[in-house]
Design a protein around this motif. Structure first.
Motif, PDB file in Angstrom:
ATOM      1  N   ALA A   1     -11.983   9.991  -7.646  1.00 13.81           N
ATOM      2  CA  ALA A   1     -12.247  11.400  -7.355  1.00 13.81           C
ATOM      3  C   ALA A   1     -13.433  11.617  -6.424  1.00 13.81           C
ATOM      4  O   ALA A   1     -13.486  12.617  -5.717  1.00 13.81           O
ATOM      5  CB  ALA A   1     -12.472  12.149  -8.662  1.00 13.81           C
TER       6      ALA A   1
ATOM      7  N   VAL B   1       0.868  -1.171   0.000  1.00 15.79           N
ATOM      8  CA  VAL B   1       0.000   0.000   0.000  1.00 15.79           C
ATOM      9  C   VAL B   1       0.908   1.225   0.000  1.00 15.79           C
ATOM     10  O   VAL B   1       1.680   1.436   0.929  1.00 15.79           O
ATOM     11  CB  VAL B   1      -0.941   0.028   1.220  1.00 15.79           C
TER      12      VAL B   1
ATOM     13  N   GLN C   1       2.233   5.261  -0.409  1.00 18.37           N
ATOM     14  CA  GLN C   1       1.973   6.511   0.299  1.00 18.37           C
ATOM     15  C   GLN C   1       0.826   7.270  -0.378  1.00 18.37           C
ATOM     16  O   GLN C   1      -0.067   7.770   0.282  1.00 18.37           O
ATOM     17  CB  GLN C   1       3.247   7.351   0.237  1.00 18.37           C
TER      18      GLN C   1
ATOM     19  N   ARG D   1      -7.663  -3.547  -0.514  1.00 13.95           N
ATOM     20  CA  ARG D   1      -7.124  -4.191  -1.707  1.00 13.95           C
ATOM     21  C   ARG D   1      -5.923  -5.075  -1.342  1.00 13.95           C
ATOM     22  O   ARG D   1      -5.752  -6.157  -1.894  1.00 13.95           O
ATOM     23  CB  ARG D   1      -6.677  -3.100  -2.667  1.00 13.95           C
TER      24      ARG D   1
ATOM     25  N   PHE E   1      -8.581   2.904  -9.607  1.00 10.11           N
ATOM     26  CA  PHE E   1      -8.980   2.866 -11.011  1.00 10.11           C
ATOM     27  C   PHE E   1     -10.392   3.421 -11.149  1.00 10.11           C
ATOM     28  O   PHE E   1     -11.178   3.372 -10.208  1.00 10.11           O
ATOM     29  CB  PHE E   1      -8.935   1.433 -11.538  1.00 10.11           C
ATOM     30  N   ASP E   2     -10.703   3.920 -12.340  1.00  6.65           N
ATOM     31  CA  ASP E   2     -12.046   4.425 -12.623  1.00  6.65           C
ATOM     32  C   ASP E   2     -12.961   3.215 -12.802  1.00  6.65           C
ATOM     33  O   ASP E   2     -13.243   2.787 -13.902  1.00  6.65           O
ATOM     34  CB  ASP E   2     -12.013   5.279 -13.897  1.00  6.65           C
TER      35      ASP E   2
ATOM     36  N   ARG F   1      -9.463   8.240 -10.874  1.00 11.07           N
ATOM     37  CA  ARG F   1      -8.544   8.278  -9.734  1.00 11.07           C
ATOM     38  C   ARG F   1      -9.280   8.287  -8.399  1.00 11.07           C
ATOM     39  O   ARG F   1      -8.786   8.833  -7.426  1.00 11.07           O
ATOM     40  CB  ARG F   1      -7.651   9.509  -9.766  1.00 11.07           C
TER      41      ARG F   1
ATOM     42  N   ALA G   1      -7.490   1.180  -0.540  1.00 12.57           N
ATOM     43  CA  ALA G   1      -6.187   0.625  -0.937  1.00 12.57           C
ATOM     44  C   ALA G   1      -5.720  -0.413   0.078  1.00 12.57           C
ATOM     45  O   ALA G   1      -5.110  -1.425  -0.284  1.00 12.57           O
ATOM     46  CB  ALA G   1      -5.163   1.745  -1.069  1.00 12.57           C
TER      47      ALA G   1
ATOM     48  N   PHE H   1      -3.678   4.852  -5.416  1.00 12.93           N
ATOM     49  CA  PHE H   1      -4.184   4.974  -6.781  1.00 12.93           C
ATOM     50  C   PHE H   1      -5.414   4.092  -6.923  1.00 12.93           C
ATOM     51  O   PHE H   1      -5.361   2.898  -6.664  1.00 12.93           O
ATOM     52  CB  PHE H   1      -3.130   4.538  -7.793  1.00 12.93           C
TER      53      PHE H   1
END
Lengths: 602, 601
Positions: free
Chosen positions: B484, B429, B431, B498, B436-437, B482, B495, B434
């Motif tokens: 958003a 993971v 810093q 994930r 995905f759309d 991203r 994240a 990221f």
């Protein structure tokens, strides 16, 4: 807040709007049009020459009249050359005017974007704003250099060819026009069809760009999670869909193009049949008939050109519309020095206080308010810490004090003056905010620090770092203040970037300093050294600090606790920490995470 | 100068050759279509000439004609037109397919490289550049291909015309032999003059774009320091340069276009002049004269196609020159043949004499780093800002390889493992997170085979279950570009989910909870601790609670491992460490402790 959707606007309305916003464009337009007229007129000279040669030269009563043909050819050659010069002059004038107008448009749009709050509120839309001042304008320029001129001349050619044909024979002209009627009717349908297919192509290329962007920006994630195959598959899919849409569009363009070719052939055949019949009746000469066959090719060319440039034209108009929409978007915050110069004021000299008068703020109408009914006064020269859970409204607070946004209700006063009346020149000099993501430009550390005060020398900047207790860090770098920071400062770590951003605000020497999580990525020891230095140096100024590290609150003159858009507690740390309320809870979990054992619960 | 001109032409021809050889079949089909079109164009001119001679002039002279003659004339025009249309469709369709195939193909190759090349390569190349390499540069490289078969067809047409001219009347052929070479000369000169101007305009476009990107990214700084007008001035200087560059391009094009238009017209007039004398001498027929004049009119467009190709070649080569370095870049992170050791428990991790230097950096970021982490243990990496912690985290998950020394997982050098083996055992993971759309679910599973049950469990561990439940579509909510639509803290928690859903044997957290509130962070850390399969965890952290989770701590300073041990040991022995970790303890507390100590003494 975002540029309005004007999808329904017609191309002509866009052009009118555009002409209003590009005064440069009208400059010298009459002469350009005159040249365009000459340019198109020159195009019919060849068919006329053929007709004259056949009828009056070769078909002269006393046998071929070569002298006449020579004269004719000489005159026509001069016309061709004059036409060429006219086209050249027109092109150059048109290019110069449009490029000047577009450069002006580009710069105005750029400046205007900086006034829009979308820029800092919705960072993800920045890319699309960049394309407003780059690719959208580029597309217009490409179109003007290629399709624009072609379209203009083609249209003129259509008119001039019709006039010449009518002069030769109104019957045959009528016949040609009748042949072209179906095409004229179909043009609207073709245009719509082309708009649809090319719209799809544009959409698909957008998907490709998004997918490429993910594979580039997300490169570390793709590697760390071993999802190369999956990412490649997504890319391939996007690329393939774009390919198929492009081929479909190509099919449509080809169909439109050949329909013009076919109509021209039908018209030619009809002209031959009817022309011979008319000729036998003595209505037209052989030369006229042949000239007509030449003129029909001039007639069909604009239709074919239109099918070629239509896609470019639609791209250009769509881009133009997007640029104009940006310019038409009212900035959320306006500089009173520009909007209302009579009432614009500067901030009073000396330390500044802050007052919130029934302030409320919602990011969208109807949405939950980020701040609601906030009334408070912050005395000059005090250090105030604003704390609260994520999403409680702390950052909104900072943005209102610095007038990055205006409150939807109530008003904010700094130094006793409502912020809406403070000229930006005064406001930005005296009130400075350090955001969490202190962006660095691709330049040296010194250049970044002197961004707000361009006159500072390297020595002064080095001294500033020393004063902030960061001298050792600076000397550890390869080149001191001259060390380049790379793109977006990426040669430095996230924490180091924040150090430079704080120094940048510090040398700006504001009377009200707002720190929004400005040291969140800095290691605790450095952060403490820095904030202590700042405390000493900002003595006599008003400082607002937003932090989730509550060490800041412990040392502040006053703590404001924000929860769900309201200030729920305020006072000194020592008083609040033992009082019932959210602060005690926040502080306990902070103590736990920063390693000091929670006090035993009794 | 002649040498350079030579080089441009030769490179252009080579570039055309590349396009043709890569899409041989499509090019052949398009060329066939184009040749049919060329033949039919010449034929149509002769049909007009033939009609003039055999139908028009006799009937005008005689004052009568037959229906059959007229019908035949009309039929001839239509048949030639239909064949010509077939040619056009074939040419346009296959040329289109050819150019779009080349673009799609090169986009795949370029993006394939993006996915293949190591991170160090990515760090050297700005995002904007990589985006335009895959998009506009690829497009520019092959844009000229669309009119290429047309241009080749035009060459065929010119050849047929010259032959036809010679057969009709040698003297008229001379006119053609003057006009056509002139067309090629003008075209060649044009692409010579245009090429550098085009390159400069393209360069300036990129520079304008760079300023816009940087300035908009810096919006908050620009605004808070009141530098909008200065930014606009900086932008205006480049925009004006670009304007001048484009006007310079326009001036050349503005001259070229009318020249290309005037040439066939002058040719037609010359044909009339010469032809009229020949007709008067009885050496040729009026119909032939009409044919040739008509042919010159028809040739104007195809000859311009040659100009389109030549005019676009400089841009194509400039685009291809930018794409080539991407395609030729090597330095793919090499993979070995081995499978990673597996197991139920955490992996052991070892660094042996690791040194790493960023490209162009004057000194190594990390130097002589050696340490072990036993299976299932948790190690905290602590150090001042800029000491090399994130680089160390990247080495552990093989985002980068050390310049010296080895990174080992269960005693196996990471470099000997097959592709995909490291990520099957290790989760990371970063810093900055990221997303995905895509949906929340896909962002957690990343396409892996996980049940919703497992997704929920991972979200629970990452303290993300509550906010995901409140999202309008739950797991199916799209997070936007991203991520958003989510806050920084929410993105970080996804994240983390994930990472934990994979039950990795090594979990590397690089300051991965910095945007999460302390109370929420505490919940996440508790959940990580309570997991059944204790993974080996390496965590880069500043917060004491995070550090307290660790069995051991390594203290990194200026890229060197200075100390390692339990938290308390380091506190006692390493002053720098104590300063950093205790930084938040208020001086009053120290004073109070001292007072207490004093009272006891």
């Amino acid at each position: 807040m975002l540029p309005k959707d004007r999808g329904a606007e017609s191309a002509t309305a866009t052009l009118r709007r555009g002409l209003r916003m590009m005064p440069e464009f009208r400059h010298g337009l009459p002469l350009t049009f005159l040249l365009a007229l000459v340019a198109t007129a020159g195009r019919v000279v060849v068919p006329i020459a053929v007709q004259q040669t056949l009828d009056r030269g070769l078909g002269a009563p006393g046998g071929p009249d070569i002298g006449l043909v020579r004269e004719l050819v000489a005159i026509c050659a001069v016309v061709v050359l004059v036409t060429g010069v006219a086209v050249y002059r027109m092109n150059v004038r048109l290019f110069r005017t449009t490029e000047t107008a577009l450069a002006g448009l580009r710069v105005r749009a750029f400046r205007h974007v900086h006034d829009l709050s979308v820029l800092h509120q919705q960072g993800q839309r920045r890319g699309s704003l960049v394309s407003r001042v780059t690719s959208d304008v580029d597309q217009l320029s490409v179109f003007m250099q290629w399709g624009g001129v072609l379209g203009l001349v083609s249209l003129g050619q259509l008119v001039v060819a019709t006039v010449v044909m009518a002069v030769y024979s109104w019957q045959l002209t009528l016949l040609v026009l009748v042949c072209f009627i179906p095409l004229g009717v179909a043009v609207k349908f073709f245009a719509r069809r082309l708009a649809t297919v090319y719209g799809l192509v544009r959409e698909r290329i957008g998907d490709v760009l998004a997918a490429v962007g993910e594979s580039v920006v997300g490169a570390p994630t793709v590697r760390a999670y071993g999802i190369r195959a999956r990412t490649a598959a997504r890319l391939d899919r996007a690329i393939d869909r774009h390919y198929r849409a492009s081929v479909d569009a190509q099919k449509t363009t080809a169909a439109v193009y050949v329909s013009g070719e076919f109509v021209a052939a039908v018209a030619n055949a009809a002209v031959v049949v009817v022309g011979v019949w008319l000729g036998i009746g003595g209505h037209i000469s052989a030369g006229t008939l042949v000239a007509f066959l030449f003129l029909v090719t001039l007639f069909v060319a604009p239709v074919q050109t239109a099918s070629e440039v239509l896609n470019e034209a639609q791209n250009a108009v769509a881009g133009f519309r997007r640029v104009l929409d940006v310019l038409d978007t009212e900035p959320d915050v306006q500089d009173p020095a520009v909007a209302d110069p009579e009432h614009a004021r500067g901030l009073p000299p000396g330390p500044l206080d802050v007052r919130f008068d029934h302030v409320g703020f919602g990011y969208a109408p109807g949405a939950r308010k980020a701040l609601d009914g906030v009334d408070l006064a912050i005395a000059p020269r005090t250090r105030v810490a604003i704390v609260g859970e994520t999403g409680s409204g702390k950052t909104t607070f900072a943005k209102l004090v610095t007038r990055l946004m205006d409150p939807t209700e109530g008003r904010v006063l700094v130094g006793g003056v409502p912020l809406t009346e403070v000229a930006f020149a005064s406001l930005r000099e005296r009130v400075v905010m350090v955001p969490q993501d202190g962006f660095l430009f691709d330049a040296s550390i010194a250049d970044n620090v002197r961004y707000g005060r361009p006159a500072l020398t390297d020595a002064e900047i080095t001294a500033a770092f020393d004063e902030l207790g960061l001298g050792d860090w600076l000397r550890g770098l390869s080149d001191g203040v001259r060390t380049p920071v790379g793109q977006r400062g990426e040669s430095l770590s996230a924490g180091e970037r924040q150090l430079v951003a704080v120094a940048r605000a510090y040398v700006a020497d504001p009377d009200l300093l707002v720190l929004d999580e400005a040291t969140s990525a800095v290691d605790p020891a450095t952060e403490m050294r820095l904030t202590r230095a700042l405390d000493a140096l900002t003595d006599g100024r008003t400082t607002l600090t937003i932090a989730h590290r509550l060490s800041t609150a412990e040392r502040a003159d006053e703590v404001l606790v924000v929860d769900a858009g309201r200030v729920v507690q305020r006072g000194r740390h020592a008083d609040l920490v033992d009082a019932p309320g959210p602060y005690a809870g926040l502080h306990a979990s902070w103590r736990r995470s920063s390693g000091r054992q929670p006090e035993p619960v009794v | 100068m002649p040498r350079r001109r030579d080089a441009v032409v030769r490179r252009g021809l080579r570039h055309i050759g590349r396009a043709v050889s890569e899409q041989r079949a499509m090019f052949t089909l398009a060329l066939l279509g184009s040749s049919l079109y060329a033949g039919m164009t010449v034929a149509s001119a002769y049909v007009i000439g033939g009609i003039t001679d055999r139908v028009l002039l006799p009937s005008f002279d005689d004052g009568a004609t037959t229906g059959a003659a007229l019908g035949l004339a009309a039929l001839a025009i239509l048949v030639v037109a239909v064949l010509k249309i077939v040619g056009i469709i074939g040419r346009r369709l296959f040329a289109g397919i050819m150019s779009y195939r080349l673009m799609a193909d090169y986009r795949r190759r370029v993006t394939g490289q993006y996915l293949r090349l190591p991170l160090s390569w990515h760090q050297r190349h700005p995002t904007g550049q990589l985006l335009s390499n895959a998009n506009s540069d690829v497009e520019a490289s092959w844009f000229f291909v669309a009119p290429l078969p047309f241009a080749c067809g035009a060459l065929v047409m010119v050849a047929i015309t010259v032959v036809a001219l010679v057969l009709t009347d040698p003297l008229l052929a001379v006119v053609g032999l003057v006009v056509f070479p002139l067309v090629f000369v003008i075209n060649a000169v044009y692409s010579q003059v245009m090429s550098p101007r085009m390159e400069r305009a393209q360069q300036l476009r990129a520079e304008v774009s760079e300023i816009a990107h940087e300035s908009f990214d810096a919006a908050l700084v620009v605004k808070t320091l009141g530098r909008e007008d200065d930014e606009a001035r900086r932008f205006a200087v480049k925009a004006d340069e670009l304007r001048d560059g484009l006007v310079a391009v326009g001036r050349v094009r503005g001259l070229f276009d009318p020249m290309m238009e005037a040439l066939p017209n002058l040719g037609t007039l010359a044909v009339l002049l010469v032809g009229a004398e020949r007709v008067a001498d009885g050496a040729t027929q009026a119909g032939d004269l009409v044919s040739i004049a008509y042919l010159f009119t028809l040739l104007a467009l195809p000859i311009r196609a040659i100009g389109w190709v030549l005019a676009d070649l400089p841009r194509a080569m400039a685009g291809f020159d930018r794409v080539t370095p991407v395609l030729q870049a090597t330095g793919e992170i090499p993979h070995g043949p081995d499978a990673a050791p597996t197991g139920e428990t955490g992996a052991t991790v070892a660094l042996r004499g690791v040194e790493f230097r960023h490209e162009g950096a004057p000194r190594p970021t990390l130097q002589g780093i050696t340490f072990d982490v036993a299976a299932g243990r948790t190690l905290a990496v602590v150090g001042p800002t800029g000491s090399g912690k994130s680089t160390l985290a990247g080495l552990l998950v093989r985002l980068v390889d050390p310049d010296r020394g080895t990174v080992e997982l269960d005693g196996v050098d990471l470099r000997t493992l097959r592709e995909g083996e490291v990520s099957s055992q290790v989760a990371f993971v970063a810093q900055s997170t990221f997303l995905f759309d895509d949906t929340v679910r896909d962002n957690v599973t990343l396409g892996g085979d996980f049940t919703d049950e497992q997704v929920h469990e991972a979200l629970r561990t990452a303290a993300a279950e509550d906010f995901v439940a409140r999202l309008p579509g739950g797991l199916d909510t799209h997070v936007g570009e991203r991520g958003a639509s989510l806050s920084g803290g929410q993105r970080q928690r996804l994240a983390i989910a994930r990472a934990v859903i994979r039950h990795p044997r090594l979990l590397v957290l690089d300051d991965a909870t910095s945007a999460v509130d302390p109370s929420v962070e505490a919940r996440i850390l508790d959940a990580l601790r309570a997991t059944d399969h204790p993974a080996t965890v390496v965590v880069v952290a500043y917060r004491q609670a995070t550090i307290a989770l660790a069995d051991e701590v390594v203290w990194i300073e200026n890229g060197r491992l200075v100390a390692r041990g339990a938290h308390e040991e380091l506190l006692a022995q390493v002053p720098g460490y104590a300063r950093l970790v205790r930084a938040y303890q208020p001086p009053e507390a120290d004073a109070a402790e001292r007072e207490t100590a004093g009272a006891q003494a």
